[in-house]
Scaffold this active site. Structure first.
Site, PDB file in Angstrom:
ATOM      1  N   LYS A 116      43.325  44.916  52.745  1.00 31.32           N
ATOM      2  CA  LYS A 116      42.495  43.709  52.750  1.00 31.32           C
ATOM      3  C   LYS A 116      43.377  42.462  52.724  1.00 31.32           C
ATOM      4  CE  LYS A 116      40.563  41.046  49.526  1.00 31.32           C
ATOM      5  NZ  LYS A 116      40.574  39.728  50.200  1.00 31.32           N
ATOM      6  N   GLY A 168      49.639  39.421  44.576  1.00 38.05           N
ATOM      7  CA  GLY A 168      48.758  38.286  44.310  1.00 38.05           C
ATOM      8  C   GLY A 168      49.064  37.712  42.942  1.00 38.05           C
ATOM      9  N   SER A 169      48.058  37.106  42.347  1.00 39.44           N
ATOM     10  CA  SER A 169      48.286  36.410  41.087  1.00 39.44           C
ATOM     11  C   SER A 169      48.375  37.389  39.911  1.00 39.44           C
ATOM     12  CB  SER A 169      47.142  35.427  40.839  1.00 39.44           C
ATOM     13  OG  SER A 169      45.930  36.132  40.768  1.00 39.44           O
ATOM     14  N   THR A 170      49.040  36.950  38.868  1.00 46.17           N
ATOM     15  CA  THR A 170      49.161  37.765  37.655  1.00 46.17           C
ATOM     16  C   THR A 170      47.785  38.020  37.052  1.00 46.17           C
ATOM     17  OG1 THR A 170      51.413  37.025  37.264  1.00 46.17           O
ATOM     18  CG2 THR A 170      50.202  37.820  35.347  1.00 46.17           C
ATOM     19  N   GLY A 173      46.160  40.748  38.975  1.00 43.29           N
ATOM     20  CA  GLY A 173      46.954  41.955  38.717  1.00 43.29           C
ATOM     21  C   GLY A 173      46.553  42.617  37.406  1.00 43.29           C
ATOM     22  N   GLU A 190      52.896  43.197  42.721  1.00 46.57           N
ATOM     23  CA  GLU A 190      53.833  42.100  42.973  1.00 46.57           C
ATOM     24  C   GLU A 190      53.096  40.817  42.633  1.00 46.57           C
ATOM     25  OE1 GLU A 190      56.889  42.642  43.997  1.00 46.57           O
ATOM     26  OE2 GLU A 190      56.848  44.617  44.943  1.00 46.57           O
ATOM     27  N   CYS A 224      56.019  33.153  45.931  1.00 46.11           N
ATOM     28  CA  CYS A 224      56.039  33.735  44.575  1.00 46.11           C
ATOM     29  C   CYS A 224      57.423  33.600  43.948  1.00 46.11           C
ATOM     30  CB  CYS A 224      55.619  35.185  44.631  1.00 46.11           C
ATOM     31  SG  CYS A 224      56.516  36.124  45.854  1.00 46.11           S
ATOM     32  N   GLU A 321      52.927  28.842  36.964  1.00 51.49           N
ATOM     33  CA  GLU A 321      53.181  28.826  38.402  1.00 51.49           C
ATOM     34  C   GLU A 321      52.248  27.819  39.076  1.00 51.49           C
ATOM     35  OE1 GLU A 321      51.820  32.221  40.777  1.00 51.49           O
ATOM     36  OE2 GLU A 321      53.814  32.291  41.654  1.00 51.49           O
TER      37      GLU A 321
END
Ligand code: NAP
Ligand code: MG
Length: 411
Positions: A116, A168-170, A173, A190, A224, A321
């Site tokens: 996706k 993607g984002s933490t 995740g 990641e 990132c 971030e």
């Protein structure tokens, strides 16, 4: 994908490699088209799409095509076997490249794929789907499914998925980790970063300044591993900051399709709001802002290259971030001080070191808690070289030999 796995996983690995090689060749042949679509869709400068994103994407397929029939050599005395169906979810900052990082090693190892792309940047993934269909790859081996976050959730929770590979984002995740806890599903994540770029007084200063520019302004800072925290040794701080201010005033912000553009459009209105909000917080907490004056069109999502001085470890813009062209600048005196500061965020993805002294590079490579450490360069990527983070930047590696481990079980 489940059905296709039966025959794809049993295909002679040499044949698998040929399919992947063909995909690589076809991306190369259509590179210009991919580059234009990528810049139109995501806003990145055409020079970057053309010279970095698309060639690197092709190179990932070339590289992993070569591994397909050599897995026994990569893992001696073991029997490497594919995991099954890989569910892959990718972000909007490097759409085709992230798709390549995910699909190429998965196929080389004999898995099938459901991928996706991000909702705001699905075009090159769809173009890749068309290309893969034209390449003759057996039906069902690669499946591209567009949609927003809830489509990602469906993939994560689907019982026929054996592995989740997420970039993607933490925050997302962590949600994924919780959803698959206790299930058979394997995962590699990641996630975000807050890279420290460290300039010592003995560095080649002009080169370092170019390195700082590249580290934070490449792809509008939607990277990132961006060097979003700059640490300059006190004795050279004044000159480095002076040169940085001069240099950012020469950067061209504007039309992504213009080959002279250095900084393109911010990917979405939503992301521009996020960045502007961080700039507001940075000012409110006492940071001194310096922005280059740049002429941009009235319409569109633009953000000028932005420096923040007078910030310290506790500032929000140093800890979180931002994912935009905003650099937080701090100074340091000693090597131990900078190591401690550099390591003092929840992230552990990337770092840069600028010095002429090998011993310093060696010490920092050992002691920085980052999955990737660059020395006298930044944002250098290559399919042979593994990439990934520590701490809340995630786990697992993509690229190189270690990138294969994410898609195999070793008997
Ligand atoms: P994001 O919001 O986490 O989204 C990433 C992907 O997950 C998108 O495809 C998104 O779909 C999807 N998604 C959203 N909610 C989901 C859910 N609940 N379950 C499953 N999937 C879901 O991240 P982003 O804003 O697109 O990308 C920026 C982040 O990616 C940054 O934090 C950056 O550091 C990180 N990143 C990391 C690396 C690395 O290698 N470490 C590389 C690039 C980017 P929609 O977009 O369609 O909503
Ligand atoms: Mg998002």
């Amino acid at each position: 994908a489940r059905k296709a796995f039966k025959s794809w996983s049993k295909l002679n690995p040499k044949e698998r490699g040929k399919y992947i090689f063909r995909i690589a060749r076809m991306i190369q042949e259509r590179a210009r088209e991919f580059a234009v679509i990528e810049s139109l869709d995501g806003g990145k400068p055409i020079r970057e799409s053309r010279d970095i994103d698309i060639p690197l994407a092709a190179n990932h397929f070339f590289y992993y095509a070569g591994w397909a029939d050599k897995l026994e050599y990569a893992f001696p005395n073991k029997t490497p076997q594919p995991l099954g169906v890989a569910g892959q979810i990718i972000p909007w900052n490097f759409p085709l490249l992230m798709a390549a990082w995910k699909i190429a090693p998965a196929l080389a190892c004999g898995n099938t794929v459901v991928l996706k792309p991000a909702e705001t940047t699905s075009l090159t993934a769809l173009k890749l789907a068309e290309l893969i269909r034209d390449s003759g790859l057996p039906k069902g081996v690669v499946n591209i499914i567009t949609g927003a976050g809830e489509t990602g959730t469906e993939i994560v929770n689907h019982p026929d998925i054996d592995k989740i590979a997420f970039t993607g984002s933490t925050a997302i995740g962590k949600i994924i980790q919780k959803s698959i806890a206790g299930s058979k599903k394997k995962s590699t994540l990641e996630l975000g970063g807050k890279g420290a770029n460290i300039i010592f007084e003995d560095a080649a200063i002009d080169q370092a300044v170019e390195g700082i520019i590249n580290a934070i302004f490449f792809n509008q800072g939607h990277v990132c591993c961006a060097g979003s925290r700059l640490f300059v040794q006190e004795s050279v701080a004044e000159i480095v900051i002076e040169k940085l201010k001069e240099r950012i005033s020469t950067l061209i912000v504007g039309d992504p399709l213009d080959k002279n553009t250095d900084i393109g459009a911010i990917n979405s209105k939503e992301q521009l709001n996020t960045i502007n909000n961080y700039i507001k917080i940075g000012k409110k907490e006492g940071g001194e802002i310096y922005q280059a004056k740049c002429k941009v069109a009235k319409k569109g999502n633009w953000c000028p290259p932005t420096l923040f001085l007078n910030v310290s470890q506790s500032h929000t813009i140093v800890q979180e971030e931002i994912f935009g062209p905003v650099l937080a600048i701090q100074t340091f005196r000693t090597i131990d001080e900078v190591i401690e500061k550099a390591n003092n965020t929840p992230f552990g993805l990337s770092a840069g070191v600028w010095t002429e002294k090998g011993s310093k590079i060696f010490k920092l490579t050992q002691e920085l808690n980052a999955g990737v450490v660059w020395a006298n360069t930044y944002n250098k990527f290559d399919p042979t070289s593994p990439f990934g983070g520590f701490k809340e930047s995630g786990f697992g590696r993509e690229g190189g030999l270690h990138g294969l481990e994410a898609y195999l079980k070793l008997k």
